[in-house]
Design a protein around this motif. Structure first.
Motif, PDB file in Angstrom:
ATOM      1  N   ALA B 174       0.875  -1.166   0.000  1.00  0.00           N
ATOM      2  CA  ALA B 174       0.000   0.000   0.000  1.00  0.00           C
ATOM      3  C   ALA B 174       0.914   1.217   0.000  1.00  0.00           C
ATOM      4  O   ALA B 174       1.994   1.181   0.575  1.00  0.00           O
ATOM      5  CB  ALA B 174      -0.899   0.008   1.225  1.00  0.00           C
ATOM      6  N   VAL B 175       0.501   2.280  -0.664  1.00  0.00           N
ATOM      7  CA  VAL B 175       1.329   3.480  -0.703  1.00  0.00           C
ATOM      8  C   VAL B 175       0.568   4.657  -0.097  1.00  0.00           C
ATOM      9  O   VAL B 175      -0.582   4.926  -0.477  1.00  0.00           O
ATOM     10  CB  VAL B 175       1.756   3.820  -2.151  1.00  0.00           C
ATOM     11  N   TYR B 176       1.210   5.329   0.845  1.00  0.00           N
ATOM     12  CA  TYR B 176       0.634   6.511   1.468  1.00  0.00           C
ATOM     13  C   TYR B 176       1.635   7.652   1.374  1.00  0.00           C
ATOM     14  O   TYR B 176       2.833   7.429   1.349  1.00  0.00           O
ATOM     15  CB  TYR B 176       0.310   6.255   2.938  1.00  0.00           C
ATOM     16  N   GLN B 177       1.103   8.862   1.323  1.00  0.00           N
ATOM     17  CA  GLN B 177       1.996  10.018   1.380  1.00  0.00           C
ATOM     18  C   GLN B 177       1.702  10.813   2.647  1.00  0.00           C
ATOM     19  O   GLN B 177       0.618  10.724   3.210  1.00  0.00           O
ATOM     20  CB  GLN B 177       1.783  10.905   0.161  1.00  0.00           C
ATOM     21  N   PHE B 178       2.688  11.558   3.067  1.00  0.00           N
ATOM     22  CA  PHE B 178       2.449  12.479   4.177  1.00  0.00           C
ATOM     23  C   PHE B 178       3.212  13.771   3.929  1.00  0.00           C
ATOM     24  O   PHE B 178       4.254  13.747   3.283  1.00  0.00           O
ATOM     25  CB  PHE B 178       2.839  11.831   5.508  1.00  0.00           C
ATOM     26  N   PRO B 179       2.768  14.927   4.338  1.00  0.00           N
ATOM     27  CA  PRO B 179       1.484  15.134   5.018  1.00  0.00           C
ATOM     28  C   PRO B 179       0.318  15.056   4.042  1.00  0.00           C
ATOM     29  O   PRO B 179       0.474  15.362   2.875  1.00  0.00           O
ATOM     30  CB  PRO B 179       1.635  16.560   5.558  1.00  0.00           C
ATOM     31  N   GLY B 180      -0.843  14.611   4.535  1.00  0.00           N
ATOM     32  CA  GLY B 180      -2.040  14.614   3.703  1.00  0.00           C
ATOM     33  C   GLY B 180      -2.679  15.989   3.731  1.00  0.00           C
ATOM     34  O   GLY B 180      -2.218  16.884   4.433  1.00  0.00           O
ATOM     35  N   ARG B 181      -3.749  16.138   2.960  1.00  0.00           N
ATOM     36  CA  ARG B 181      -4.384  17.469   2.913  1.00  0.00           C
ATOM     37  C   ARG B 181      -5.020  17.819   4.249  1.00  0.00           C
ATOM     38  O   ARG B 181      -4.807  18.891   4.777  1.00  0.00           O
ATOM     39  CB  ARG B 181      -5.430  17.503   1.798  1.00  0.00           C
ATOM     40  N   LYS B 182      -5.794  16.852   4.777  1.00  0.00           N
ATOM     41  CA  LYS B 182      -6.438  17.138   6.063  1.00  0.00           C
ATOM     42  C   LYS B 182      -5.892  16.256   7.166  1.00  0.00           C
ATOM     43  O   LYS B 182      -5.668  16.688   8.284  1.00  0.00           O
ATOM     44  CB  LYS B 182      -7.957  16.943   5.937  1.00  0.00           C
ATOM     45  N   LYS B 183      -5.683  14.968   6.836  1.00  0.00           N
ATOM     46  CA  LYS B 183      -5.182  14.035   7.843  1.00  0.00           C
ATOM     47  C   LYS B 183      -3.647  14.015   7.798  1.00  0.00           C
ATOM     48  O   LYS B 183      -3.023  14.652   6.956  1.00  0.00           O
ATOM     49  CB  LYS B 183      -5.737  12.631   7.566  1.00  0.00           C
ATOM     50  N   SER B 184      -3.075  13.240   8.720  1.00  0.00           N
ATOM     51  CA  SER B 184      -1.617  13.203   8.737  1.00  0.00           C
ATOM     52  C   SER B 184      -1.051  12.390   7.570  1.00  0.00           C
ATOM     53  O   SER B 184       0.065  12.620   7.123  1.00  0.00           O
ATOM     54  CB  SER B 184      -1.111  12.655  10.069  1.00  0.00           C
ATOM     55  N   ILE B 185      -1.820  11.404   7.091  1.00  0.00           N
ATOM     56  CA  ILE B 185      -1.370  10.691   5.892  1.00  0.00           C
ATOM     57  C   ILE B 185      -2.520  10.564   4.898  1.00  0.00           C
ATOM     58  O   ILE B 185      -3.679  10.700   5.257  1.00  0.00           O
ATOM     59  CB  ILE B 185      -0.824   9.268   6.207  1.00  0.00           C
ATOM     60  N   GLN B 186      -2.168  10.328   3.653  1.00  0.00           N
ATOM     61  CA  GLN B 186      -3.208  10.197   2.633  1.00  0.00           C
ATOM     62  C   GLN B 186      -2.912   8.998   1.750  1.00  0.00           C
ATOM     63  O   GLN B 186      -1.773   8.820   1.293  1.00  0.00           O
ATOM     64  CB  GLN B 186      -3.242  11.467   1.793  1.00  0.00           C
ATOM     65  N   GLN B 187      -3.941   8.208   1.508  1.00  0.00           N
ATOM     66  CA  GLN B 187      -3.739   6.995   0.718  1.00  0.00           C
ATOM     67  C   GLN B 187      -3.550   7.312  -0.768  1.00  0.00           C
ATOM     68  O   GLN B 187      -4.268   8.118  -1.335  1.00  0.00           O
ATOM     69  CB  GLN B 187      -4.958   6.087   0.878  1.00  0.00           C
ATOM     70  N   LEU B 188      -2.550   6.691  -1.367  1.00  0.00           N
ATOM     71  CA  LEU B 188      -2.353   6.844  -2.810  1.00  0.00           C
ATOM     72  C   LEU B 188      -2.715   5.557  -3.534  1.00  0.00           C
ATOM     73  O   LEU B 188      -3.310   5.562  -4.588  1.00  0.00           O
ATOM     74  CB  LEU B 188      -0.899   7.207  -3.116  1.00  0.00           C
ATOM     75  N   VAL B 189      -2.291   4.417  -2.941  1.00  0.00           N
ATOM     76  CA  VAL B 189      -2.628   3.118  -3.511  1.00  0.00           C
ATOM     77  C   VAL B 189      -3.070   2.216  -2.370  1.00  0.00           C
ATOM     78  O   VAL B 189      -2.370   2.080  -1.369  1.00  0.00           O
ATOM     79  CB  VAL B 189      -1.401   2.476  -4.212  1.00  0.00           C
ATOM     80  N   ASP B 190      -4.252   1.613  -2.504  1.00  0.00           N
ATOM     81  CA  ASP B 190      -4.751   0.698  -1.479  1.00  0.00           C
ATOM     82  C   ASP B 190      -4.020  -0.645  -1.606  1.00  0.00           C
ATOM     83  O   ASP B 190      -3.360  -0.900  -2.612  1.00  0.00           O
ATOM     84  CB  ASP B 190      -6.257   0.508  -1.646  1.00  0.00           C
ATOM     85  N   TRP B 191      -4.156  -1.511  -0.592  1.00  0.00           N
ATOM     86  CA  TRP B 191      -3.451  -2.791  -0.582  1.00  0.00           C
ATOM     87  C   TRP B 191      -3.622  -3.532  -1.905  1.00  0.00           C
ATOM     88  O   TRP B 191      -4.726  -3.782  -2.358  1.00  0.00           O
ATOM     89  CB  TRP B 191      -3.966  -3.677   0.565  1.00  0.00           C
ATOM     90  N   THR B 192      -2.499  -3.862  -2.516  1.00  0.00           N
ATOM     91  CA  THR B 192      -2.532  -4.564  -3.792  1.00  0.00           C
ATOM     92  C   THR B 192      -1.290  -5.429  -3.910  1.00  0.00           C
ATOM     93  O   THR B 192      -0.276  -5.166  -3.266  1.00  0.00           O
ATOM     94  CB  THR B 192      -2.579  -3.581  -4.980  1.00  0.00           C
ATOM     95  N   SER B 193      -1.346  -6.470  -4.720  1.00  0.00           N
ATOM     96  CA  SER B 193      -0.161  -7.317  -4.869  1.00  0.00           C
ATOM     97  C   SER B 193       0.745  -6.781  -5.973  1.00  0.00           C
ATOM     98  O   SER B 193       1.916  -7.120  -6.057  1.00  0.00           O
ATOM     99  CB  SER B 193      -0.573  -8.755  -5.150  1.00  0.00           C
ATOM    100  N   LYS B 194       0.168  -5.957  -6.844  1.00  0.00           N
ATOM    101  CA  LYS B 194       0.971  -5.503  -7.970  1.00  0.00           C
ATOM    102  C   LYS B 194       1.086  -3.995  -8.025  1.00  0.00           C
ATOM    103  O   LYS B 194       0.100  -3.285  -8.157  1.00  0.00           O
ATOM    104  CB  LYS B 194       0.366  -6.011  -9.272  1.00  0.00           C
TER     105      LYS B 194
END
Lengths: 314, 244
Positions: B174-194
């Protein structure tokens, strides 16, 4: 849980230092550093008046892995797959940490670059025939070399032979490649996966040959496969070698024995051509007047040249 | 021996945190949950010396029972996969060491075994590393100075997925970036195998000046699913591997 490897400092051995094994109590006299890689460094040492290569690392787990591979090689009778293993032990350094090391046969020789520069590209074919055969034996043992690169190869003398010196990347077939170097990596060039199969080594072998032509390497560009094809077409002048390389990067060869057979066919073909030419020349000369003095002197000169060649270059 | 899932957070950053909790402290908390924290610090191409902010990198990984590495951009791809693999081996070694302590008593670890036996144990560790399942949450610092490095980061992540998918065990990312717009982190890619198929994931990011590494790590921990976390609290087992 403790992650010891992260805190343990790297180890550097000094020239003249004596490494004493904790378990087997052997002494190794450090002569010089031969090189270093992702896992540890290799030193030239002297043990009981014999030159040996000693690999030491802070990652004791990786050393154990490599030793396992080397041990399984020893089981292949009559074949020298990689250097033979002589000792495995720990060295207690002055900083109090234990460093694992293993000792192997020291293979002297020169780099493939130097060898080809001195002797010409024609040698590649004969070196590769033997090497492809070694790879084939390795593959039959169920392994893949993995980190096949020009730095891991050496041209030994007597016999002149391409040999691998670092087996750190050797991986069981079907698993994921343990160690790799981008330039030689099939996945980096988008030509396949990073799973250990014989084709992975053969792709890397193609890159080794290319590296001989491009000592500084090159980058993959936007279309990696096309880049490779261009580079091959531009530099490789030996026609069958060019053909072989194109086949290898297209994954259309997946058996090292095929590589050997392909090159061998070319080699024999070329030899028979040469012999024919020589035969024709002889036939021509026999028509001319027999000249004993010329005959004797030419035999002597040829003999002399051969002798000089053997003493200086072999 | 059958293995469960190894869990890792991979933090990719180029500087020092400047907001919220101390990331090293958070990392030790995350590690308590059986999640390893690995950190990669990226140097600017024109830096010849390690800048001060990056000292934190080693500290976070140390407390997170993980591996850290400081590299230039061009070595990123290879480093990402080496760090991931090395951390896996170390975690598995930790598990094996615990087993050894239980079997052999006292503080026996792998390193103290004679070389022959160590080799046999290592075969088990190698086998586990190849067959266990793996979950990696990639946490990317997208503060202003990182902007020019993001394409390289993306390439490195695709490369990581190629490496890990060559294993026998399953891998999920899964890929997350920080800082997010409102929260501390923001999801970029949800759990995936590829991850091979991801394209320009960092396209729509707003890069700000703050780097709240601590809060981001804490939030990332929760993305592994609350069920697992709770179970880990109840079972006071060693936390790296569950036996299935």
């Amino acid at each position: 849980m403790i992650t010891q490897t992260s805190k343990k400092p790297d180890i550097h051995l000094r020239k003249g230092q004596i490494v004493k094994g904790k378990w087997h109590r052997n002494h190794y006299h450090v002569v010089k550093k031969l090189g270093s890689g992702a896992i540890g460094a290799v030193y030239l040492c002297v043990h009981e008046n014999r030159q040996v290569a000693l690999k030491i690392s802070k990652q004791s787990a990786s050393v154990s892995s490599e030793v396992n591979v080397l041990k399984s090689f020893q089981a292949v009778q009559g074949y020298h797959l990689g250097p033979s293993l002589m000792d495995v032990d720990d060295y207690q350094a002055q900083n109090g940490f234990n460093y694992s090391f293993y000792v192997m046969e020291y293979i002297s020789g020169e780099s493939l670059h130097d060898f080809i520069r001195r002797n010409g590209h024609e040698w590649l074919v004969s070196l590769l025939i033997k090497f492809a055969n070694d790879l084939h034996v390795l593959h039959q043992q169920g392994y893949v070399f993995g980190d096949l690169k020009i730095e891991n190869l050496i041209v030994s003398r007597k016999p002149v032979q391409l040999r691998w010196v670092d087996v750190g990347g050797t991986t069981l077939q079907g698993r994921s490649i343990k160690e790799y170097t981008e330039f030689y990596d099939r996945a980096y060039w988008q030509c396949g996966s990073r799973k250990a199969d014989p084709g992975y080594d053969l792709f890397a072998l193609a890159m080794v040959i290319l590296r001989v032509y491009y000592p500084n390497g090159f980058t993959r560009g936007n279309n990696p496969k096309k880049t490779l094809q261009q580079k091959i077409n531009r530099a490789v002048t030996i026609e069958p070698l060019k053909k072989l390389l194109l086949m290898l990067i297209n994954n259309s060869v997946n058996d090292a024995e095929q590589v050997k057979d392909f090159l061998l066919t070319y080699f024999i073909h070329q030899k028979s051509k040469k012999n024919k030419r020589r035969y024709n020349q002889q036939a021509k000369s026999s028509h001319e007047a027999f000249h004993p003095f010329l005959e004797v002197s030419s035999i002597l000169t040829i003999g002399g040249v051969c002798y000089l060649y053997v003493t200086f270059f072999m | 021996m059958k293995t469960g899932t190894l869990k890792q957070i991979l933090l990719i950053t180029d500087g020092c945190s400047n907001q919220g909790e101390d990331p090293a402290l958070v990392a030790s908390l995350v590690a308590e949950q059986g999640i390893t924290v690995n950190v990669i610090g990226i140097l600017e191409d024109d830096h010849t010396e390690q800048p001060e902010g990056l000292e934190e990198v080693e500290e976070i990984a140390g407390n997170g029972h993980g591996v850290s590495q400081i590299v230039y951009q061009d070595a990123l791809a290879q480093t990402v996969q080496t760090v991931t693999k090395q951390a896996m081996t170390e975690t598995l070694q930790g598990v094996v060491n615990n087993e050894l302590t239980q079997i052999l008593g006292s503080e026996k670890t792998m390193e103290e075994l004679p070389p022959d036996q160590r080799g046999e144990v290592m075969e088990v560790v190698d086998e586990l590393g190849e067959t266990c399942d793996l979950e990696v949450l990639v946490l990317v610092d997208t503060s202003a100075s990182m902007t020019n490095k993001l394409p390289t980061v993306q390439e490195a992540l695709i490369d990581l997925s190629i490496s890990m998918n060559a294993r026998i065990g399953r891998s999920r990312f899964a890929v997350y970036q920080f800082p997010g717009r409102k929260k501390s982190i923001q999801q970029l890619v949800d759990w995936t195998s590829k991850l091979d198929s991801i394209t320009s994931i960092f396209a729509k990011i707003s890069s700000g000046g703050i780097t709240p590494t601590g809060p981001a790590l804490k939030e990332a921990m929760y993305q592994f699913g609350k069920k697992t976390l709770r179970r880990r609290f109840i079972r006071d087992d060693y936390t790296d591997i569950e036996e299935a």
